[in-house]
Design an enzyme around this catalytic site. Structure first.
Site, mmCIF file in Angstrom:
data_model
loop_
_atom_site.group_PDB
_atom_site.id
_atom_site.type_symbol
_atom_site.label_atom_id
_atom_site.label_comp_id
_atom_site.label_asym_id
_atom_site.label_seq_id
_atom_site.Cartn_x
_atom_site.Cartn_y
_atom_site.Cartn_z
ATOM 1 N N LYS A 168 0.838 -1.219 0.000
ATOM 2 C CA LYS A 168 0.000 0.000 0.000
ATOM 3 C C LYS A 168 0.867 1.262 0.000
ATOM 4 O O LYS A 168 0.671 2.166 -0.811
ATOM 5 C CB LYS A 168 -0.928 0.022 1.232
ATOM 6 C CG LYS A 168 -1.822 -1.200 1.365
ATOM 7 C CD LYS A 168 -2.736 -1.126 2.587
ATOM 8 C CE LYS A 168 -2.007 -1.178 3.931
ATOM 9 N NZ LYS A 168 -1.358 -2.482 4.232
ATOM 10 N N ARG A 214 -10.341 0.288 8.337
ATOM 11 C CA ARG A 214 -9.844 -1.042 8.673
ATOM 12 C C ARG A 214 -10.851 -1.847 9.482
ATOM 13 O O ARG A 214 -10.568 -2.978 9.852
ATOM 14 C CB ARG A 214 -8.612 -0.863 9.543
ATOM 15 C CG ARG A 214 -7.303 -1.190 8.896
ATOM 16 C CD ARG A 214 -6.311 -0.858 9.969
ATOM 17 N NE ARG A 214 -5.058 -1.483 9.876
ATOM 18 C CZ ARG A 214 -4.011 -0.960 9.252
ATOM 19 N NH1 ARG A 214 -4.106 0.143 8.568
ATOM 20 N NH2 ARG A 214 -2.869 -1.567 9.314
ATOM 21 N N ARG A 246 12.132 -4.629 5.407
ATOM 22 C CA ARG A 246 11.754 -3.229 5.169
ATOM 23 C C ARG A 246 12.565 -2.240 6.007
ATOM 24 O O ARG A 246 12.822 -2.453 7.176
ATOM 25 C CB ARG A 246 10.268 -3.024 5.480
ATOM 26 C CG ARG A 246 9.880 -1.531 5.481
ATOM 27 C CD ARG A 246 8.425 -1.301 5.384
ATOM 28 N NE ARG A 246 7.678 -1.941 6.442
ATOM 29 C CZ ARG A 246 6.346 -1.973 6.471
ATOM 30 N NH1 ARG A 246 5.653 -1.428 5.496
ATOM 31 N NH2 ARG A 246 5.741 -2.569 7.459
ATOM 32 N N ARG A 255 10.692 -0.131 11.642
ATOM 33 C CA ARG A 255 9.466 0.065 12.419
ATOM 34 C C ARG A 255 9.447 -0.915 13.586
ATOM 35 O O ARG A 255 9.854 -2.060 13.426
ATOM 36 C CB ARG A 255 8.242 -0.174 11.530
ATOM 37 C CG ARG A 255 7.787 1.078 10.827
ATOM 38 C CD ARG A 255 6.734 0.819 9.793
ATOM 39 N NE ARG A 255 5.571 0.071 10.269
ATOM 40 C CZ ARG A 255 4.477 -0.130 9.537
ATOM 41 N NH1 ARG A 255 4.410 0.371 8.300
ATOM 42 N NH2 ARG A 255 3.468 -0.815 10.027
ATOM 43 N N ARG A 295 -0.730 -8.627 13.612
ATOM 44 C CA ARG A 295 -1.266 -7.707 12.598
ATOM 45 C C ARG A 295 -2.069 -8.473 11.554
ATOM 46 O O ARG A 295 -3.112 -8.001 11.085
ATOM 47 C CB ARG A 295 -0.115 -6.914 11.953
ATOM 48 C CG ARG A 295 0.507 -5.897 12.927
ATOM 49 C CD ARG A 295 1.923 -5.510 12.548
ATOM 50 N NE ARG A 295 2.000 -4.799 11.278
ATOM 51 C CZ ARG A 295 3.135 -4.632 10.600
ATOM 52 N NH1 ARG A 295 4.277 -5.120 11.064
ATOM 53 N NH2 ARG A 295 3.125 -3.968 9.468
HETATM 54 P P1 AP5 Z 1 4.860 -1.451 1.992
HETATM 55 O O1 AP5 Z 1 4.404 -0.808 0.740
HETATM 56 O O2 AP5 Z 1 5.610 -0.621 2.962
HETATM 57 O O3 AP5 Z 1 3.640 -2.225 2.688
HETATM 58 P P2 AP5 Z 1 2.269 -1.692 3.281
HETATM 59 O O4 AP5 Z 1 1.161 -2.363 2.561
HETATM 60 O O5 AP5 Z 1 2.258 -0.206 3.332
HETATM 61 O O6 AP5 Z 1 2.366 -2.374 4.704
HETATM 62 P P3 AP5 Z 1 2.295 -1.785 6.182
HETATM 63 O O7 AP5 Z 1 3.086 -2.732 7.029
HETATM 64 O O8 AP5 Z 1 2.642 -0.352 6.242
HETATM 65 O O9 AP5 Z 1 0.778 -1.991 6.465
HETATM 66 P P4 AP5 Z 1 0.091 -2.062 7.820
HETATM 67 O O10 AP5 Z 1 -1.316 -2.027 7.370
HETATM 68 O O11 AP5 Z 1 0.469 -3.193 8.673
HETATM 69 O O12 AP5 Z 1 0.667 -0.795 8.604
HETATM 70 P P5 AP5 Z 1 0.121 0.655 8.870
HETATM 71 O O13 AP5 Z 1 1.267 1.577 8.894
HETATM 72 O O14 AP5 Z 1 -1.028 0.955 7.990
HETATM 73 O O15 AP5 Z 1 5.750 -2.717 1.574
HETATM 74 C C1 AP5 Z 1 6.356 -3.559 2.548
HETATM 75 C C2 AP5 Z 1 7.767 -3.938 2.110
HETATM 76 O O16 AP5 Z 1 7.708 -4.726 0.915
HETATM 77 C C3 AP5 Z 1 8.648 -2.738 1.783
HETATM 78 O O17 AP5 Z 1 9.955 -3.006 2.217
HETATM 79 C C4 AP5 Z 1 8.572 -2.638 0.255
HETATM 80 O O18 AP5 Z 1 9.762 -2.091 -0.295
HETATM 81 C C5 AP5 Z 1 8.377 -4.088 -0.164
HETATM 82 N N1 AP5 Z 1 7.501 -4.218 -1.349
HETATM 83 C C6 AP5 Z 1 6.401 -3.493 -1.650
HETATM 84 N N2 AP5 Z 1 5.835 -3.914 -2.802
HETATM 85 C C7 AP5 Z 1 6.620 -4.943 -3.239
HETATM 86 C C8 AP5 Z 1 6.548 -5.817 -4.387
HETATM 87 N N3 AP5 Z 1 5.588 -5.707 -5.310
HETATM 88 N N4 AP5 Z 1 7.499 -6.781 -4.499
HETATM 89 C C9 AP5 Z 1 8.476 -6.911 -3.570
HETATM 90 N N5 AP5 Z 1 8.596 -6.116 -2.470
HETATM 91 C C10 AP5 Z 1 7.671 -5.149 -2.312
HETATM 92 O O19 AP5 Z 1 -0.470 0.500 10.357
HETATM 93 C C11 AP5 Z 1 0.383 0.297 11.466
HETATM 94 C C12 AP5 Z 1 -0.437 0.200 12.744
HETATM 95 O O20 AP5 Z 1 -1.137 1.438 12.955
HETATM 96 C C13 AP5 Z 1 -1.535 -0.870 12.760
HETATM 97 O O21 AP5 Z 1 -1.045 -2.132 13.131
HETATM 98 C C14 AP5 Z 1 -2.512 -0.265 13.786
HETATM 99 O O22 AP5 Z 1 -2.055 -0.480 15.099
HETATM 100 C C15 AP5 Z 1 -2.453 1.214 13.487
HETATM 101 N N6 AP5 Z 1 -3.449 1.649 12.489
HETATM 102 C C16 AP5 Z 1 -3.221 2.211 11.271
HETATM 103 N N7 AP5 Z 1 -4.371 2.499 10.628
HETATM 104 C C17 AP5 Z 1 -5.369 2.106 11.466
HETATM 105 C C18 AP5 Z 1 -6.796 2.133 11.373
HETATM 106 N N8 AP5 Z 1 -7.425 2.601 10.268
HETATM 107 N N9 AP5 Z 1 -7.518 1.627 12.419
HETATM 108 C C19 AP5 Z 1 -6.899 1.156 13.533
HETATM 109 N N10 AP5 Z 1 -5.562 1.107 13.691
HETATM 110 C C20 AP5 Z 1 -4.796 1.579 12.665
HETATM 111 ZN ZN ZN Z 2 2.204 1.203 4.934
#
Ligand code: AP5
Ligand code: ZN
Length: 213
Positions: free
Chosen positions: A13, A88, A127, A160, A171
């Site tokens: 994402k 979410r 990452r 992170r 997660r």
């Molecule tokens: P990356 O693009 O960084 O992945 P992502 O989908 O953004 O994953 P996140 O871990 O950020 O998602 P998340 O939903 O767990 O975390 P968030 O910050 O939203 O890619 C990952 C890695 O793979 C990178 O190294 C990249 O280079 C590599 N990559 C990407 N695409 C690739 C490909 N095609 N091929 C190979 N490699 C690739 O949330 C964190 C925390 O915040 C949650 O756990 C929760 O506690 C809280 N939170 C956030 N939003 C909410 C909400 N709406 N409600 C409640 N709690 C929330």
């Molecule tokens: Zn993310």
């Protein structure tokens, strides 16, 4: 356009958002990035969110809905936005619909990033992020030009706190239990585009471009 990106941790994402943003001139609202900034700054929301985030659980709906409600008021989001990591939970989705309904607008597309859980450990463990911008790198799949350093600002990259195998498990559990129903909620409204996210980044980018044509 008003877009939602939904998928498990590490599905891509945050990697795809800047590309969509460049193409469509939308504002990128990533609740995870905003919460990490709040934790770092020690704001009241940050203090409340910290423990849940570090354990891999979801933060309460009222905190994230409040953050999004404020963010979409910004003039730069008037013509559209990319929601990365929000909604979410089904209550978050309903609150978003209500918020947008009051403005007479609605979500256009929900991009459903599908990928097997098994491949996510490697993506998460490799990452590195640039905290200030939310840019992410991967030691194997998209290394920075200089190891440990952001390509654009030259600032150091960091890990992170929730990027370890044990927290990833929580997660993923939260994703399957609480976020999968959000996809079903939008499916019943005919807004979902499936994105095969277990492909090279360039290929994923092309799938998104054709879904948004
Ligand atoms: P990356 O693009 O960084 O992945 P992502 O989908 O953004 O994953 P996140 O871990 O950020 O998602 P998340 O939903 O767990 O975390 P968030 O910050 O939203 O890619 C990952 C890695 O793979 C990178 O190294 C990249 O280079 C590599 N990559 C990407 N695409 C690739 C490909 N095609 N091929 C190979 N490699 C690739 O949330 C964190 C925390 O915040 C949650 O756990 C929760 O506690 C809280 N939170 C956030 N939003 C909410 C909400 N709406 N409600 C409640 N709690 C929330
Ligand atoms: Zn993310």
């Amino acid at each position: 356009k008003r877009l939602i990106l939904v998928g498990p941790p590490g599905c891509g994402k945050g990697t795809q958002s800047p590309k969509i943003k460049a193409e469509h001139c939308l504002c990128h609202l990533a609740t995870g990035d905003m919460l990490r900034a709040a934790v770092k700054a020690g704001t009241p929301n940050g203090v409340r969110a910290k423990t849940a985030m570090e354990s891999g659980a979801l933060v309460s709906d009222d905190i994230v809905v409040g953050i999004i409600e404020e963010a979409i008021k910004d003039v730069s989001c008037r013509n559209g936005f990319i929601l990365d990591g929000f909604p979410r939970t089904v209550p978050q989705a309903k609150m978003l619909d209500e918020m947008l309904g009051k403005k007479g607008v609605a979500v256009d597309n929900v991009l459903d990033f599908q990928i097997p859980d098994e491949v996510l450990v490697e993506r998460i463990e490799g990452r590195w992020i640039h905290a200030a911008s939310g840019r992410s790198y991967h030691t194997k799949f998209s290394p920075p030009k200089i190891a440990g350093v952001d390509d654009i600002t030259g600032e150091p990259l960091m890990k992170r706190k929730d990027d370890n195998a044990a927290t990833l498990k929580s997660r993923l559990d939260a994703f399957h239990a609480q976020t999968q129903p959000v996809i079903d909620y939008y499916k019943s409204r005919g807004k979902v585009n499936v994105i095969h996210a277990n492909k090279p980044s360039k290929n994923v980018e092309e799938q998104i471009a054709s879904a948004l044509k």
